[in-house]
Structure formats: C-alpha cells, structure tokens
Design a protein around this motif. Structure first.
Motif, PDB file in Angstrom:
ATOM      1  N   ARG A   2      18.019  35.472  94.901  1.00 12.98           N
ATOM      2  CA  ARG A   2      18.965  36.509  94.887  1.00 12.98           C
ATOM      3  C   ARG A   2      18.634  37.444  96.106  1.00 12.98           C
ATOM      4  N   HIS A   3      17.430  37.171  96.740  1.00  9.83           N
ATOM      5  CA  HIS A   3      17.195  37.896  97.981  1.00  9.83           C
ATOM      6  C   HIS A   3      18.028  37.201  99.256  1.00  9.83           C
ATOM      7  N   LEU A   4      18.212  36.053  99.181  1.00  3.87           N
ATOM      8  CA  LEU A   4      19.005  35.273 100.114  1.00  3.87           C
ATOM      9  C   LEU A   4      20.385  35.870 100.123  1.00  3.87           C
ATOM     10  N   VAL A   5      20.966  35.924  99.057  1.00  7.90           N
ATOM     11  CA  VAL A   5      22.240  36.258  98.643  1.00  7.90           C
ATOM     12  C   VAL A   5      22.543  37.576  99.514  1.00  7.90           C
ATOM     13  N   SER A   6      21.574  38.569  99.601  1.00  7.19           N
ATOM     14  CA  SER A   6      21.739  39.821 100.319  1.00  7.19           C
ATOM     15  C   SER A   6      21.944  39.703 101.564  1.00  7.19           C
ATOM     16  N   PHE A   7      21.661  38.465 102.293  1.00  6.05           N
ATOM     17  CA  PHE A   7      21.508  38.512 103.552  1.00  6.05           C
ATOM     18  C   PHE A   7      22.298  37.024 103.994  1.00  6.05           C
ATOM     19  N   LYS A   8      23.308  36.772 103.203  1.00 14.13           N
ATOM     20  CA  LYS A   8      24.259  35.667 103.628  1.00 14.13           C
ATOM     21  C   LYS A   8      24.988  35.667 104.790  1.00 14.13           C
ATOM     22  N   GLY A   9      24.911  36.866 105.424  1.00 11.05           N
ATOM     23  CA  GLY A   9      25.829  37.078 106.827  1.00 11.05           C
ATOM     24  C   GLY A   9      24.823  36.799 107.993  1.00 11.05           C
ATOM     25  N   VAL A  10      23.553  36.861 107.628  1.00  9.08           N
ATOM     26  CA  VAL A  10      22.794  36.501 108.763  1.00  9.08           C
ATOM     27  C   VAL A  10      22.678  35.102 108.991  1.00  9.08           C
ATOM     28  N   ASP A  11      22.914  34.518 110.081  1.00 13.62           N
ATOM     29  CA  ASP A  11      23.424  33.183 110.547  1.00 13.62           C
ATOM     30  C   ASP A  11      21.895  32.454 111.018  1.00 13.62           C
ATOM     31  N   VAL A  12      21.082  32.023 110.067  1.00 11.86           N
ATOM     32  CA  VAL A  12      19.852  31.287 110.450  1.00 11.86           C
ATOM     33  C   VAL A  12      19.369  30.393 109.217  1.00 11.86           C
ATOM     34  N   VAL A  13      18.607  29.569 109.683  1.00 12.82           N
ATOM     35  CA  VAL A  13      18.069  28.713 108.628  1.00 12.82           C
ATOM     36  C   VAL A  13      17.410  29.444 107.500  1.00 12.82           C
ATOM     37  N   LYS A  14      17.895  28.840 106.261  1.00 14.39           N
ATOM     38  CA  LYS A  14      17.512  29.612 104.885  1.00 14.39           C
ATOM     39  C   LYS A  14      16.927  28.571 103.993  1.00 14.39           C
ATOM     40  N   ARG A  15      15.768  28.951 103.379  1.00  9.93           N
ATOM     41  CA  ARG A  15      15.024  28.167 102.402  1.00  9.93           C
ATOM     42  C   ARG A  15      14.775  28.873 101.246  1.00  9.93           C
ATOM     43  N   GLU A  16      15.081  28.323 100.175  1.00  5.27           N
ATOM     44  CA  GLU A  16      14.888  29.154  98.935  1.00  5.27           C
ATOM     45  C   GLU A  16      13.497  28.846  98.294  1.00  5.27           C
ATOM     46  N   ILE A  17      12.863  29.926  97.828  1.00  2.06           N
ATOM     47  CA  ILE A  17      11.675  29.605  97.229  1.00  2.06           C
ATOM     48  C   ILE A  17      11.793  29.062  95.736  1.00  2.06           C
ATOM     49  N   ALA A  18      11.446  28.020  95.497  1.00  2.00           N
ATOM     50  CA  ALA A  18      11.625  27.230  94.275  1.00  2.00           C
ATOM     51  C   ALA A  18      10.516  26.202  94.089  1.00  2.00           C
ATOM     52  N   SER A  19      10.508  25.816  92.816  1.00  2.00           N
ATOM     53  CA  SER A  19       9.310  24.620  92.505  1.00  2.00           C
ATOM     54  C   SER A  19       9.633  23.513  93.428  1.00  2.00           C
ATOM     55  N   PRO A  20       8.681  22.606  93.538  1.00  2.00           N
ATOM     56  CA  PRO A  20       7.395  22.854  93.914  1.00  2.00           C
ATOM     57  C   PRO A  20       7.029  23.827  95.123  1.00  2.00           C
ATOM     58  N   ILE A  21       6.255  24.830  94.723  1.00  2.00           N
ATOM     59  CA  ILE A  21       5.980  25.875  96.174  1.00  2.00           C
ATOM     60  C   ILE A  21       5.296  25.229  97.034  1.00  2.00           C
ATOM     61  N   SER A  22       4.617  24.079  96.906  1.00  5.35           N
ATOM     62  CA  SER A  22       3.694  23.356  97.865  1.00  5.35           C
ATOM     63  C   SER A  22       4.827  22.890  99.071  1.00  5.35           C
ATOM     64  N   GLU A  23       5.969  22.413  98.729  1.00  7.50           N
ATOM     65  CA  GLU A  23       6.943  22.004  99.572  1.00  7.50           C
ATOM     66  C   GLU A  23       7.601  23.371 100.312  1.00  7.50           C
ATOM     67  N   VAL A  24       7.617  24.250  99.791  1.00  8.62           N
ATOM     68  CA  VAL A  24       7.931  25.675 100.371  1.00  8.62           C
ATOM     69  C   VAL A  24       6.995  25.962 101.488  1.00  8.62           C
ATOM     70  N   LEU A  25       5.691  25.898 101.202  1.00 11.81           N
ATOM     71  CA  LEU A  25       4.609  26.269 101.817  1.00 11.81           C
ATOM     72  C   LEU A  25       4.629  25.332 103.346  1.00 11.81           C
ATOM     73  N   ASP A  26       4.962  23.945 102.916  1.00 14.69           N
ATOM     74  CA  ASP A  26       4.799  22.809 103.857  1.00 14.69           C
ATOM     75  C   ASP A  26       6.009  23.397 105.000  1.00 14.69           C
ATOM     76  N   PHE A  27       7.008  23.630 104.333  1.00 13.10           N
ATOM     77  CA  PHE A  27       8.374  24.022 105.239  1.00 13.10           C
ATOM     78  C   PHE A  27       8.153  25.493 106.152  1.00 13.10           C
ATOM     79  N   ILE A  28       7.452  26.407 105.456  1.00  8.14           N
ATOM     80  CA  ILE A  28       7.086  27.432 106.279  1.00  8.14           C
ATOM     81  C   ILE A  28       5.880  26.859 107.460  1.00  8.14           C
TER      82      ILE A  28
END
Length: 405
Positions: A36-62
């Motif tokens: 829901r946070h990313l939807v608020s910035f759908k007009g911002v043209d950057v790489v986007k990554r949703e925070i979802a399980s498993p959180i370890s993969e999101v942390l690796d990506f960051i």
C-alpha cells in the motif's frame, strides 16, 4: 562506499509526509515498502521492491542495492515504534541507516480522542500467545494504548476488561489515517460487539472500582476495597488480627490509623449493637474509608480526620483498639489508647518493623498489659504461563496486649 539507507516514517497516511520526506523519496533510486505504501508512489520511476516474507530476502536486496544506489524504505507510522527500523539497524548497522520519524498509531489515537498521553503506556499484542501482557499493564497503569492483531483483537480485549476489578473506558480506532477511519467508544460489557476492521488500536482509560461482586465478609478480597495500591491490611492478616480482637456484639472499637478502613469495616460485621470509630489523618484515605463504607453499606462506623492521639478524647471509651501502624507517633497513640481502654480490653497492633515491635511490646508491658506476639508470614499463589508459583507477602508482626481488671 555504500550509501546510507533512508527510512521514512509514513505516519498514519501519505498525507503526513513532509516536504523533506517527499524530496528524499524523489531522489531515491530504489524504493522499498509495503504494497500500500508503494501504490502511493506508482508515478516515481525507480526500482521498487515490496516488503514481504521472507523478510531475509528483502534485507539481502537492500544490502546489495545500497552499495551503489540510493535506497529509501517506506514504513508505517514511526519506523522505530514497532516498525522495520530496528530490523534494518540490526542488519545494516546504525551507521548505515537514517531514520525519519513520523506520527505513530499511538500518537494518532490519542490525538483523535483529545487525550493527553504523556503518562500513557503501550502494550503490543502482536503475535502474542495470550493476553498476560495486557493484564499486567492494567494492574500497573491507568491509561493504555493496545496494539492489536487479528487474534488479540478488540473482542478479546473487551473480555479482559469485563473481568477486571475496575471499570475502563474503551475506544477502538480502526484504519487510522485511512478514508474509512472510524473511532468508536464501546461498552466492553455489551454482548453483541460489532466486528472491527483491521488494522486497529485500542485505548483504555481506568475508571472507578467496579461494584464488589459480593457483600462484606471476613477476609473480604483486598481488591474489593478502594485503597492506595499496596496500602491495605491484606485479607489473611486482617482475619488474624480480627480473631485476636475477640469482638463481642456490643463492643466499641477504635481503629487508629485506619488507612482504607478495611479492618474497621470488617470488624463492624461483628458489632451489631456496637460501633467502630475510625481515626485517620490523611485526607485522601479518609475519602477512601467513606467510599468503602458506602460501597458495603456499613452504618455502625464513624470517621474522624485527625492525627492521633488528637481527636481521641472526644470518642467513647473503647473495649478494643486496633492500631495499623502509628509510625514515630506510636508512643503517644498507644499511651492514649491504653489509658482510655476499658478494663479487660484488648489492643492489637500490626507492624512490619522490628523497631515498632520492640517499642510496642515494651510500652504495653510497662503498663501491666499481658503481651503476646504472632508473626504472620504468608505466601499466595501467582499464576504463571505454565503453572503457579508462590509469592511472599511482607512478614507482619501482630502484637496483642490484654489489659487487666
């Protein structure tokens, strides 16, 4: 050299973002956040990554992205108030994270209710097995914000409130910051509570002591009395002390340093033709005695606000005297009580201090009283998650002085 990860608190909604927040987001090359946070910035043209399980993969990506890109993480409320801020700091190191705080759900909830919250306490039930953290907080605090989850929800909280010794004002705040936001004050005792939308938070404000479940009795539960926390003669000690007074129906009892009035009020049960004269110097405790007498409909008790031994000359001579302390003024109080006590009368003194024990026993013996001492060392069971343990009450010395003929 890696870039520092910017963690933006969204507050209750994107409307809470400041111009400074928005500028940081616009400069991002990687934007990470909930759906829901990313939807608020759908007009911002950057790489986007949703925070979802498993959180370890999101942390690796960051961690990989921050090496050569500007990473911004969007978080609900304040990232360091039950948010992802702690997780990021633990993984990336405090020196690699910049947190931009915003309005928390707790702050938002109290703002909606116009309740000052500098003395409020929070309880998180997210993922908790059982409601013991809430029960403990309700014993220690008067104003609470409860962070719920789908299982530990307002209906479950209302059940705890219903069973508590005090009444509580209860509010449920659903979808704070959302166009469908709803704020409701509810009756926790209602049998048909509505379903509440997630996410929600609950605010509880302690009210008056609930009506006692039963009438006054020997060993009345402590929590049935209005009293300052901990400042009451506990029910087992109260029962022992009353047994030592050996009250008869027409006796006159002085209850000196009456506190909440628990001893004198229970004593009144044994004096259908007699009377209790309670003396207490503290104005707040005088109010508690009056309120307790009304709660239990005790008629044969009078109350004098005085710093004993002042005020005792105006009372009828007692057959029995109970002294619940006395402090540094004990010699004067006990001296006046011994002088006024009728022949073959009894004085019972409770104390937790060895010095008071020695002083009281000596003073009684010097005046020819027969003295006996009982030590009450009582432990009561305390519920634990997987059983019970015993918790000791403070040892109490019960001093009995008996006057001769």
């Amino acid at each position: 050299m890696s870039n520092r990860v910017q963690v933006i608190g969204m507050g209750l909604s994107p409307r809470d973002l400041t111009q400074a927040h928005l500028e940081i987001i616009q400069q991002a090359q990687v934007l990470v956040g909930g759906k829901r946070h990313l939807v608020s910035f759908k007009g911002v043209d950057v790489v986007k990554r949703e925070i979802a399980s498993p959180i370890s993969e999101v942390l690796d990506f960051i961690q990989e992205s921050m090496a050569d890109k500007r990473v911004v993480v969007l978080a609900s409320g304040d990232p360091l108030f039950f948010g992802i801020g702690k997780t990021l700091i633990n993984r990336l190191g405090a020196e690699n994270v910049v947190v931009h705080p915003n309005v928390t759900s707790m702050a938002g909830a109290f703002a909606r209710l116009n309740l000052p919250w500098q003395e409020a306490y929070w309880v998180s039930l997210h993922g908790k097995k059982g409601l013991s953290p809430l029960k403990k907080a309700m014993e220690e605090h008067d104003l609470l914000c409860v962070l719920t989850d789908p299982t530990n929800n307002p209906e479950a909280i209302a059940e705890v409130v219903r069973r508590h010794d005090y009444s509580w004002n209860m509010w449920v705040l659903e979808k704070l910051g959302d166009p469908e936001e709803k704020v409701s004050q509810i009756d926790p005792c209602a049998s048909d509570l509505p379903a509440f939308a997630q996410p929600n938070v609950v605010v509880l404000q302690k009210g008056d002591l609930a009506d006692p479940p039963g009438p006054l009795r020997l060993g009345t539960p402590d929590h049935w009395f209005i009293h300052e926390k901990g400042l009451i003669t506990k029910a087992p000690v109260r029962t022992l002390s009353l047994s030592m007074l050996q009250l008869e129906p027409a006796h006159i009892l002085w209850d000196l340093g009456a506190g909440s009035g628990s001893v004198g009020l229970e004593a009144a049960l044994f004096l259908p033709q007699g009377f209790v004269h309670a003396v207490e110097k503290n104005a707040a405790r005088v109010g508690q005695i009056q309120a307790n007498a009304e709660r239990f409909k005790v008629q044969n008790l009078s109350l004098t606000q005085a710093d004993a031994p002042e005020g005792l000359d105006d009372l009828p001579r007692p057959d029995r005297v109970f002294i619940g302390g006395g402090g540094k003024g004990l010699p004067e109080i006990l001296g006046a009580a011994m002088h006024a006590l009728k022949p073959e009368g009894k004085i019972v003194i409770n104390t937790v201090l060895l010095e008071t024990l020695n002083q009281a026993a000596s003073l009684l013996e010097e005046r020819g009283f027969t003295v006996s001492v009982t030590q009450a060392q009582i432990s009561q069971s305390k519920n634990m998650p997987w059983g019970r343990r015993m918790e000791a009450l403070n040892p109490v010395w019960i001093i009995l002085g008996e006057k001769g003929k």
